[in-house]
Design a protein around this motif. Structure first.
Motif, short mmCIF file in Angstrom:
data_model
loop_
_atom_site.label_atom_id
_atom_site.label_comp_id
_atom_site.label_asym_id
_atom_site.label_seq_id
_atom_site.Cartn_x
_atom_site.Cartn_y
_atom_site.Cartn_z
N HIS A 121 19.13 -29.93 -18.75
CA HIS A 121 18.98 -28.58 -18.22
C HIS A 121 20.09 -28.31 -17.20
O HIS A 121 20.09 -28.89 -16.11
N MET A 122 21.01 -27.47 -17.56
CA MET A 122 22.07 -27.04 -16.64
C MET A 122 21.61 -25.74 -15.98
O MET A 122 21.32 -24.76 -16.66
N THR A 123 21.53 -25.72 -14.67
CA THR A 123 20.93 -24.59 -13.96
C THR A 123 21.94 -23.69 -13.25
O THR A 123 21.58 -22.62 -12.79
N PRO B 230 25.62 -21.68 -17.99
CA PRO B 230 24.36 -21.77 -18.74
C PRO B 230 23.78 -20.40 -19.03
O PRO B 230 23.76 -19.52 -18.17
N ALA C 275 20.64 -20.21 -21.17
CA ALA C 275 19.19 -20.40 -21.25
C ALA C 275 18.89 -21.88 -21.41
O ALA C 275 19.70 -22.63 -21.96
N THR C 276 17.73 -22.29 -20.92
CA THR C 276 17.30 -23.68 -21.11
C THR C 276 16.08 -23.71 -22.04
O THR C 276 15.35 -22.73 -22.17
N PRO D 236 15.19 -31.91 -23.27
CA PRO D 236 15.70 -30.71 -22.59
C PRO D 236 17.10 -30.36 -23.07
O PRO D 236 17.94 -31.24 -23.23
N THR E 113 20.28 -26.97 -23.10
CA THR E 113 20.76 -25.72 -22.52
C THR E 113 21.75 -25.08 -23.47
O THR E 113 22.61 -25.77 -24.05
N VAL F 29 24.93 -22.94 -23.62
CA VAL F 29 25.99 -22.79 -22.62
C VAL F 29 27.15 -21.99 -23.20
O VAL F 29 27.51 -22.15 -24.37
N LEU G 111 18.79 -17.68 -18.24
CA LEU G 111 19.64 -17.69 -17.05
C LEU G 111 20.69 -16.60 -17.06
O LEU G 111 21.29 -16.30 -16.03
#
Length: 339
Positions: free
Chosen positions: A182-184, A231, A233-234, A241, A243, A245, A331
């Motif tokens: 998960h990249m936030t 990112p 969306a995750t 998990p 993402t 990107v 995101l």
């Protein structure tokens, strides 16, 4: 002695005679070609010329018939059997841009490749005015498992303009990929990539790595690389998990996105060569050349932006991953444009 005659086309104009004939007598050594010119065995408009002579459109170039067996000319019989249909995103007299399908090599390979198909299409449309020295070719690289925007030249002017614009960083590339983890927040990665000297000019698959102080510069070439990872969306895929990107790459190094993502803890799903978990299905790696931004009012009539739709298999994996769990984070509203 008998001679074969060929007519120079617009894309041959202004090029030196030695450079023109090298393209379609490529199996001869340079010394042999220069000897042919010096002895008058290769003539222009039935006259002996020097190797520095600048060819003009309409010139008649004659070569001895004993060289016919080694002519590498674009009017040779087709070598490929058409098995795929290419989807054009844009095409004019200068440039052709296609949406590259998954799992097909751009050049080389043991089976059909995209460069040969584009060359056949070009030849069928220009059969009466084929250049002796110009052949349409890809103006940048995409891996076999990468999909999306792929640009081909359609004449010499288009090839020169696009290559120069790339070198001057006036063309911007954006990719969509699915990574593990998960990249936030947005990341900007700046590193040096080490590519073995022995592999720089080969087309065989080989892994690259980030350079470090222990890199042996005698056996590796070090290239700077910059990647921006945004990112969108995750979600979760196979309980893992992931993402979605958007990648922007100001530089274009071999496997740049793949090695940067992996080295910073986010390998692409399915990219087993760089630490990604294996994917079952038609498509195993999910990296798509999504958008190309070009200079406004350019001289070869290209639009300011080209966008390539995702392959259906790519969309299905994204939708599946976003629906698997309730704790999904969108995101970036740009995801709507992607889907």
């Amino acid at each position: 002695m008998k001679f074969l005659s060929f007519t120079a086309a617009a894309d041959d104009s202004g090029r030196r005679i030695d450079r023109v004939i090298r393209k379609w007598l490529a199996q001869n050594s340079l010394s042999t070609l220069y000897a042919y010119i010096r002895k008058g065995l290769i003539k222009v408009n039935n006259k002996k010329v020097s190797a520095q002579y600048r060819v003009q459109e309409g010139d008649i170039i004659t070569v001895p018939d004993f060289s016919v067996s080694i002519i590498q000319h674009s009017n040779c019989a087709s070598k490929t059997t058409r098995q795929i249909i290419l989807t054009d995103l844009f095409c004019n007299e200068y440039i052709r841009i296609i949406n590259k399908p998954y799992g097909i090599s751009v050049q080389g390979g043991q089976d059909i490749n995209i460069a040969d198909i584009v060359a056949e299409d070009y030849q069928s449309r220009h059969s009466e005015n084929t250049s002796l020295s110009f052949k349409p070719g890809p103006l940048h690289r995409l891996d076999r498992q990468t999909t999306g925007i792929l640009v081909f030249s359609q004449n010499l002017i288009g090839a020169q303009w696009f290559s120069r614009a790339l070198t001057e960083h006036r063309i911007h590339k954006e990719y969509i990929a699915i990574i593990q983890g998960h990249m936030t927040h947005t990341h900007i990665w700046r590193d040096s990539i080490a590519v073995p000297h022995s592999h720089i000019k080969t087309r065989q698959f080989h892994r690259v790595c980030l350079a470090n102080k222990q890199t042996d510069t005698d056996t590796n070439r070090t290239l700077s690389a910059e990647t921006h990872a945004c990112p969108l969306a995750t979600g979760f895929l196979y309980a893992q998990p992931i993402t979605i990107v958007k990648f922007i790459i100001p530089t274009g190094r071999k496997h740049q996105i793949r090695i940067h993502s992996s080295s910073h803890g986010f390998p692409l799903i399915g990219d087993t060569a760089y630490g990604g978990f294996k994917i079952k299905g038609v498509q195993q790696l999910f990296l798509h050349a999504w958008r190309l931004s070009l200079p406004a009012n350019n001289s070869i009539g290209l639009p300011e932006m080209i966008q390539a739709p995702l392959p259906s298999a790519f969309k299905e994996v994204i939708k599946k991953s976003l629906l698997e769990k309730n704790d999904i984070f969108i995101l970036n509203t740009e995801l709507d444009d992607v889907l």
